[in-house]
Enzyme design. Structure first.
Site, PDB file in Angstrom:
ATOM      1  N   CYS A   1       5.235 -29.703 -13.850  1.00  8.87           N
ATOM      2  CA  CYS A   1       3.928 -29.041 -13.818  1.00  8.87           C
ATOM      3  C   CYS A   1       3.689 -28.444 -15.191  1.00  8.87           C
ATOM      4  CB  CYS A   1       3.940 -27.949 -12.750  1.00  8.87           C
ATOM      5  SG  CYS A   1       2.633 -26.735 -12.915  1.00  8.87           S
TER       6      CYS A   1
ATOM      7  N   HIS B   1       0.831  -1.206   0.000  1.00 15.22           N
ATOM      8  CA  HIS B   1       0.000   0.000   0.000  1.00 15.22           C
ATOM      9  C   HIS B   1       0.867   1.259   0.000  1.00 15.22           C
ATOM     10  CE1 HIS B   1      -3.706  -2.192   0.763  1.00 15.22           C
ATOM     11  NE2 HIS B   1      -3.101  -2.858   1.716  1.00 15.22           N
TER      12      HIS B   1
ATOM     13  N   CYS C   1       1.084 -26.672 -16.536  1.00 14.85           N
ATOM     14  CA  CYS C   1       0.494 -25.346 -16.750  1.00 14.85           C
ATOM     15  C   CYS C   1       1.511 -24.245 -16.461  1.00 14.85           C
ATOM     16  CB  CYS C   1      -0.726 -25.132 -15.878  1.00 14.85           C
ATOM     17  SG  CYS C   1      -1.955 -26.421 -16.013  1.00 14.85           S
TER      18      CYS C   1
HETATM   19  C1  LIG Z   1      -7.280 -10.939   4.005  1.00 15.17           C
HETATM   20  C2  LIG Z   1      -6.031 -10.180   4.308  1.00 15.17           C
HETATM   21  C3  LIG Z   1      -5.565  -9.206   3.420  1.00 15.17           C
HETATM   22  C4  LIG Z   1      -4.421  -8.478   3.700  1.00 15.17           C
HETATM   23  N1  LIG Z   1      -3.954  -7.605   2.779  1.00 15.17           N
HETATM   24  C5  LIG Z   1      -2.793  -6.939   3.021  1.00 15.17           C
HETATM   25  C6  LIG Z   1      -2.231  -6.076   2.051  1.00 15.17           C
HETATM   26  O1  LIG Z   1      -2.728  -5.979   0.923  1.00 15.17           O
HETATM   27  N2  LIG Z   1      -1.136  -5.358   2.358  1.00 15.17           N
HETATM   28  C7  LIG Z   1      -0.557  -5.465   3.578  1.00 15.17           C
HETATM   29  O2  LIG Z   1       0.410  -4.773   3.812  1.00 15.17           O
HETATM   30  N3  LIG Z   1      -1.026  -6.314   4.505  1.00 15.17           N
HETATM   31  C8  LIG Z   1      -2.134  -7.051   4.256  1.00 15.17           C
HETATM   32  N4  LIG Z   1      -2.617  -7.927   5.182  1.00 15.17           N
HETATM   33  C9  LIG Z   1      -1.945  -8.030   6.459  1.00 15.17           C
HETATM   34  C10 LIG Z   1      -0.710  -8.899   6.417  1.00 15.17           C
HETATM   35  O3  LIG Z   1      -0.931 -10.091   5.702  1.00 15.17           O
HETATM   36  C11 LIG Z   1      -0.290  -9.227   7.822  1.00 15.17           C
HETATM   37  O4  LIG Z   1      -0.243  -8.046   8.539  1.00 15.17           O
HETATM   38  C12 LIG Z   1       1.071  -9.868   7.905  1.00 15.17           C
HETATM   39  O5  LIG Z   1       1.149 -10.987   7.079  1.00 15.17           O
HETATM   40  C13 LIG Z   1       1.342 -10.243   9.327  1.00 15.17           C
HETATM   41  O6  LIG Z   1       2.559 -10.907   9.409  1.00 15.17           O
HETATM   42  P1  LIG Z   1       3.074 -11.496  10.775  1.00 15.17           P
HETATM   43  O7  LIG Z   1       4.441 -11.983  10.540  1.00 15.17           O
HETATM   44  O8  LIG Z   1       2.849 -10.523  11.853  1.00 15.17           O
HETATM   45  O9  LIG Z   1       2.067 -12.643  11.125  1.00 15.17           O
HETATM   46  P2  LIG Z   1       1.884 -14.173  10.600  1.00 15.17           P
HETATM   47  O10 LIG Z   1       2.058 -14.268   9.153  1.00 15.17           O
HETATM   48  O11 LIG Z   1       0.623 -14.594  11.212  1.00 15.17           O
HETATM   49  O12 LIG Z   1       3.081 -14.932  11.273  1.00 15.17           O
HETATM   50  C14 LIG Z   1       3.015 -15.419  12.569  1.00 15.17           C
HETATM   51  C15 LIG Z   1       3.666 -16.758  12.617  1.00 15.17           C
HETATM   52  O13 LIG Z   1       3.753 -17.180  13.965  1.00 15.17           O
HETATM   53  C16 LIG Z   1       3.512 -18.565  14.027  1.00 15.17           C
HETATM   54  N5  LIG Z   1       3.065 -18.891  15.369  1.00 15.17           N
HETATM   55  C17 LIG Z   1       1.923 -18.512  15.976  1.00 15.17           C
HETATM   56  N6  LIG Z   1       1.834 -19.052  17.193  1.00 15.17           N
HETATM   57  C18 LIG Z   1       2.940 -19.793  17.393  1.00 15.17           C
HETATM   58  C19 LIG Z   1       3.403 -20.603  18.455  1.00 15.17           C
HETATM   59  N7  LIG Z   1       2.716 -20.774  19.587  1.00 15.17           N
HETATM   60  N8  LIG Z   1       4.597 -21.237  18.318  1.00 15.17           N
HETATM   61  C20 LIG Z   1       5.306 -21.097  17.182  1.00 15.17           C
HETATM   62  N9  LIG Z   1       4.914 -20.326  16.135  1.00 15.17           N
HETATM   63  C21 LIG Z   1       3.733 -19.696  16.237  1.00 15.17           C
HETATM   64  C22 LIG Z   1       2.442 -18.760  12.993  1.00 15.17           C
HETATM   65  O14 LIG Z   1       2.362 -20.106  12.572  1.00 15.17           O
HETATM   66  C23 LIG Z   1       2.876 -17.819  11.896  1.00 15.17           C
HETATM   67  O15 LIG Z   1       3.698 -18.452  10.939  1.00 15.17           O
HETATM   68  C24 LIG Z   1      -3.736  -8.698   4.913  1.00 15.17           C
HETATM   69  C25 LIG Z   1      -4.182  -9.691   5.764  1.00 15.17           C
HETATM   70  C26 LIG Z   1      -5.286 -10.465   5.468  1.00 15.17           C
HETATM   71  C27 LIG Z   1      -5.704 -11.564   6.356  1.00 15.17           C
END
Ligand SMILES: Cc1cc2nc3c(=O)[nH]c(=O)nc-3n(C[C@H](O)[C@H](O)[C@H](O)COP(=O)(O)OP(=O)(O)OC[C@H]3O[C@@H](n4cnc5c(N)ncnc54)[C@H](O)[C@@H]3O)c2cc1C
Ligand SMILES: Cc1cc2nc3c(=O)[nH]c(=O)nc-3n(C[C@H](O)[C@H](O)[C@H](O)COP(=O)(O)OP(=O)(O)OC[C@H]3O[C@@H](n4cnc5c(N)ncnc54)[C@H](O)[C@@H]3O)c2cc1C
Lengths: 485, 425
Positions: free
Chosen positions: A405, A52, A407
């Protein structure tokens, strides 16, 4: 393995993996633990993938700051890390005269957030730039710094680069609790045993609230999971090269119509409460609402050309819904990164840098690592090469001559690369995310049997132990003609 | 270093094999088949059930046996075959780019090409079945390959969506292999596969079929745990209150086949949006000079015998084109009229150069809906009936083949014809 580290990162989403990479710039030992079998399974690989521009968050919030900074950083990180990144810019499209004022408000907000290059464009200009747009278009907000990214590829690239620079990753390792010495965290307990550290970084995404609660902090903070679904289209049937948003409503940014780095069109997301933090199921109603939303932007969309649907879960916090990026106050040795929902992906590089600053502010001495190498070279993607490049690649290694693959034209060579990479692929889905195998119009119908064979051979396991995405998702049960009890 | 062939055929299924054989017999010297699998036979290799060859051999053969006849003949004729080799690109000037792991990146020139790439299966994504995305959701043809060729069992308890032939045949096969097939559900109010397969595969094995029923959602985190089915009304919309939960670990999708034409498009071949395959004339020629096509890549056939026949026609014409012979001068279009959903050929040549072809033109058609009693399929030129064909009944699942003599057709055609229409009356 030595089980004492300077830093332990909980969670390998985009945030955890970029924190790991940031820390690998310094002389220190880092462990990342992840409960799943691969990095970034959800939601870091199931989201809108939009970098964004940053006009959207309320001025003055952490979201506004991190988004603007993160957008700038991705333009630097994506080429360094060899991540597929398309500098499309984005449009917020006003349909009908009533929606025009909202565009102007967003423009003003963008100016306050110091977003570069934004402009309001008129109806005629928008029709010229995207002929398929709803003919009722009345104007649009153009943000040239917005981009689309390959989200899983980005998590993987950050993690691989971290590993090459000395970080350790442990998969299928679930965080269970903290080990304390008084109020000082000295380690964590996990499903794979105890690990010790000076600092823990909580980047557990959807579960970051529960991790914080285990340290006895942020008791009032809670993640309320909301899921968002998508429909992806067959690139051969339908193509659009822009990122088109609806005018946002109280419910959020609404359904978008966007190109992916891979050249497919994606529509979504809707917004529905998840039953729990692991409920990423799609619903008929949700998919119908996405279709309707997307048609408001591009009326000619025909969902019969879809190739796949899926959803991701937003880790939205209660309260003011801003990001929480802070050093825990009641205990020592914990950095909390909480409520990282959208725009979390774009913000992640800035969040990671901020986390390192917090460590420094807390008195941690970090010495630059001379051998740090910021460059990560992506593995070859046969499909994207010219005839000449393909010929050269196969000359070097004949495994690139065998297409697995049909495709997406993924070769055995690319699958072997994925299995023997710094973050090794050990499941069907892990190979799929790395190589794009099975993501085309046949969705793996052709490659499944072949991939099962290759995984079994390379991992030296029986075919019955090959899984789609980790234990419990086995693909075949037994050989035929076996005696069954 | 490019090697030039008279005729190159892409795909060693029944269509490709027949085309190669006929091309060679017609006089083409260098004939090559390029096949991505490690052996010839195409989809027939995994069709170990019987039911093949009733038209050409007047026999009831298993798929591999049917293929074997053609493979043997092709070998005897000295047709070159390249296996484990995927064609990546074709150009309108008939250059072919392919790759394999033993010879690397390959480039060929062909005087004529026959496209015989077959088809692929429709998937979950195309019909957007809601729910989770666990392991255990397979297409029927993939499971057929796993079970019959790789010798692997992908599940214990199956629900099958779609009453197409592959689904029903796999219902029987899986049952014989010791799995439980709980139910076959079909969205349409009628069977979409052949009647005989219903009797031999479902009825004889006590497998239940529910018509006007679909899968509402898929349940299960890692592996399928259950499906929820629901009845649909006449407009195919789900009827609330008719949901049923069925515990199972696998879902088999038999929801249709789509001609595989990514390569065709690269060479500029025009496709018919209804069949999904190239627009062809009665010689199986596409709109690109020197590129012919045959088999499931053109339209989805029920019977392999007609696939082979189309292959013969394509191969013969490809060989003649390679020898500089064919030159079609003028076409009339053939359109699907009342009651007809798809028809090939989509055009007929009405003036030819020096072409000593078979005069038999095969029209292959599918109807739009069930016709329970006698029908007549008429080939119309305006208000004039040029040819007629009777059937006792017609079903969308069963292809109708109408034979018309080319001389007869062209003689009867009016001078100022606006094109032909096939319709049901
Ligand atoms: C529908 C949707 C659309 C979005 N669109 C956008 C967008 O267009 N642009 C944008 O900037 N953001 C977007 N986001 C937001 C973005 O995807 C997230 O903010 C980002 O991926 C978060 O990353 P993270 O590393 O914080 O979390 P996560 O990807 O959730 O990583 C957390 C990790 O911790 C692990 N974990 C959890 N608990 C434990 C445990 N007890 N022990 C060990 N490991 C654990 C999980 O398995 C996971 O791999 C969107 C989100 C969604 C759902
Ligand atoms: C389950 C099932 C049951 C059936 N039952 C019967 C029956 O009982 N009786 C009957 O008469 N018919 C039956 N049929 C129909 C019959 O098998 C098919 O109509 C016939 O096999 C189609 O032949 P084809 O040559 O067009 O395609 P295929 O047999 O699919 O052959 C196409 C070949 O092209 C190759 N290919 C594709 N793309 C490329 C590329 N880019 N490069 C190199 N090679 C390529 C493929 O690997 C394949 O070998 C059945 C079909 C199925 C699937």
């Amino acid at each position: 393995m030595n089980n004492k580290f300077d830093f332990i990162i909980i969670g390998s989403g985009i945030v955890g993996s970029l924190v790991a990479r940031e820390l690998s710039r310094y002389e220190c030992s880092v462990l990342v633990i992840e409960k799943e079998i691969d990095v970034g399974m959800c939601p870091s690989s199931a989201n809108s993938a939009i970098i964004h521009a940053g006009y959207d968050p309320k001025p003055g919030t952490l979201k506004a700051k991190m988004n603007a900074e993160g957008n700038r950083l991705w333009h630097e990180f994506a080429p360094e890390l060899g991540v597929q990144f398309k500098e499309t810019g984005s449009y917020v499209v006003a349909v009908g005269p009533d929606e025009l004022p909202a565009i102007n408000l967003l423009y003003e907000q963008g100016v306050k957030n110091s977003i570069p290059g934004i402009a309001v464009i008129g109806r005629e200009e928008m029709l010229k730039r995207e002929p398929l747009i709803n003919p009722m278009v009345s104007g649009a907000l153009w943000s040239p710094s917005a981009a689309v990214i390959d989200p899983f590829g980005a998590v993987l690239a950050a993690a691989e680069n971290a590993v090459v620079n000395g970080v350790k990753y442990l998969f299928e390792t679930r965080f269970l609790g903290f080990i304390f010495n008084g109020t000082r965290i000295t380690g964590i307990t996990t499903s794979k045993g105890d690990f010790f550290c000076d600092w823990a970084i909580n980047s557990a995404g959807l579960f970051s609230d529960e991790v914080a609660h285990k340290a006895g902090v942020k008791e009032g903070f809670q993640i309320i999971p909301r899921k968002g679904s998508y429909i992806i289209f067959d690139a051969a049937k339908f193509s659009i090269n822009n990122v088109l948003f609806q005018v946002p409503s109280a419910l959020g940014k609404g359904v978008l119509v966007s190109t992916t780095t891979h050249g497919n069109v994606m529509i979504g997301p809707d917004s529905q409460l998840s039953e729990n933090k692991e409920d990423s199921s799609t619903t008929r109603e949700g998919l119908l609402s996405i279709e309707a939303g997307a048609k408001k932007l591009v009326p000619s969309i025909d969902v019969r050309n879809s190739i796949v649907t899926y959803s991701g879960i937003r880790a939205t916090g209660n309260g003011d819904k801003d990001f929480i990026i802070e050093t825990a106050k009641e205990v020592q040795g914990l950095i909390n990164l909480l409520g990282i929902d959208s725009p979390g992906f774009v913000s992640a590089p800035a969040i990671a840098k901020r986390a390192v600053e917090l460590l420094k502010e807390a008195g941690v001495k970090l010495k630059d690592k001379e051998t740090f190498n910021p460059i990560r070279k992506p593995f070859p993607h046969f499909h994207l090469m010219s005839h000449k490049e393909k010929a050269e690649l196969i000359n070097k290694n004949p495994a690139y001559g065998r297409i697995i693959c049909r495709c997406e034209e993924v070769t055995e060579g690319e699958i072997l690369d994925a299995i023997h990479s710094p973050i090794p692929a050990r499941t069907y889905d892990s190979i799929k995310r790395r190589t794009w195998l099975g993501t085309g119009r046949c969705q793996g119908a052709f490659d499944y049997p072949r991939v099962i064979q290759i995984l079994a051979r390379e991992l030296k396991i029986p075919e019955t132990e090959v899984t789609k995405k980790g234990k419990g998702s086995e693909l075949v049960f037994r050989r035929t003609k076996e005696i069954i009890a | 270093m490019n090697k030039t062939y008279d005729v190159i055929i892409i795909g060693a299924g029944p269509a490709g094999l027949a085309a190669a054989i006929e091309a060679k017999k017609t006089g083409a010297k260098d004939v090559l088949i390029i096949e991505r699998n490690d052996e010839p036979g195409g989809i027939l290799l995994q069709c170990i059930h019987n039911g093949f060859g009733s038209v050409l051999f007047k026999k009831d053969l298993p798929g591999p046996a049917y293929a074997y006849n053609f493979i043997t003949e092709a070998k005897q004729l000295g047709i070159e075959m390249l296996f484990d080799t995927m064609v990546l690109d074709i150009t309108a000037s008939r250059k072919i780019y392919a790759t394999n792991s033993h010879e690397g990146f390959l480039e060929f020139d062909a005087k004529a090409i026959v496209l015989a790439m077959g088809c692929r299966e429709r998937t979950r994504g195309q019909i957007r079945i809601p729910g989770t995305r666990p392991a255990g959701v397979f297409t029927a043809g993939m499971v057929q390959r796993l079970v019959n060729i790789e010798g692997l069992m992908p599940g214990k308890n199956f629900v099958i969506l779609g009453s197409g032939d592959i689904g029903m045949i796999m219902a029987r096969r899986l049952t014989i292999e010791g799995a439980k097939v709980i139910k076959v559900v079909e969205l349409m109010p009628y069977l979409t596969g052949l009647r005989r397969n219903y009797v031999q595969c479902l009825q004889d094995f006590n497998i239940q079929l529910s018509l006007s029923t679909t899968i509402k959602r898929i349940i299960g985190k890692n592996r399928v745990e259950a499906v929820e089915t629901v009845k649909v009304d006449d407009c195919l919309n789900p009827v609330a209150g008719t949901e049923e939960m069925i515990d199972c670990d696998s879902i088999l999708l038999s929801i249709g086949l789509i001609p595989e034409n990514e390569l065709s498009k690269k060479s500029g071949v025009q496709l018919d949006p209804l069949t999904g395959g190239p627009i062809v004339d009665e010689n199986m020629a596409t709109n690109v000079a020197g590129i012919f096509s045959a088999g499931n890549v053109v339209t989805i056939y029920d019977l392999v015998d007609y696939v082979s026949k189309a292959g013969f026609i394509a191969g013969k014409n490809a060989a003649m084109y390679a020898a500089g012979q064919t030159a079609v001068k003028k076409y009339v279009e053939v359109k699907a009229g009342d009651g007809i959903r798809t028809v090939i050929p989509q055009k007929i040549s009405v003036e030819r150069g020096l072409v000593p072809l078979s005069n038999e033109v095969l029209f292959e058609m599918r109807v739009t809906k069930e016709y329970p009693s006698k029908i007549s399929v008429d080939l119309m030129d305006g208000v004039n009936v040029i040819a007629s064909h009777k059937e006792k009944y017609a079903r969308p699942a069963e292809m109708i083949t109408m034979k018309v003599d080319w001389n007869d057709l062209t003689t009867k055609l009016s001078k100022d014809t606006a094109g032909l229409v096939v319709k049901i009356s």
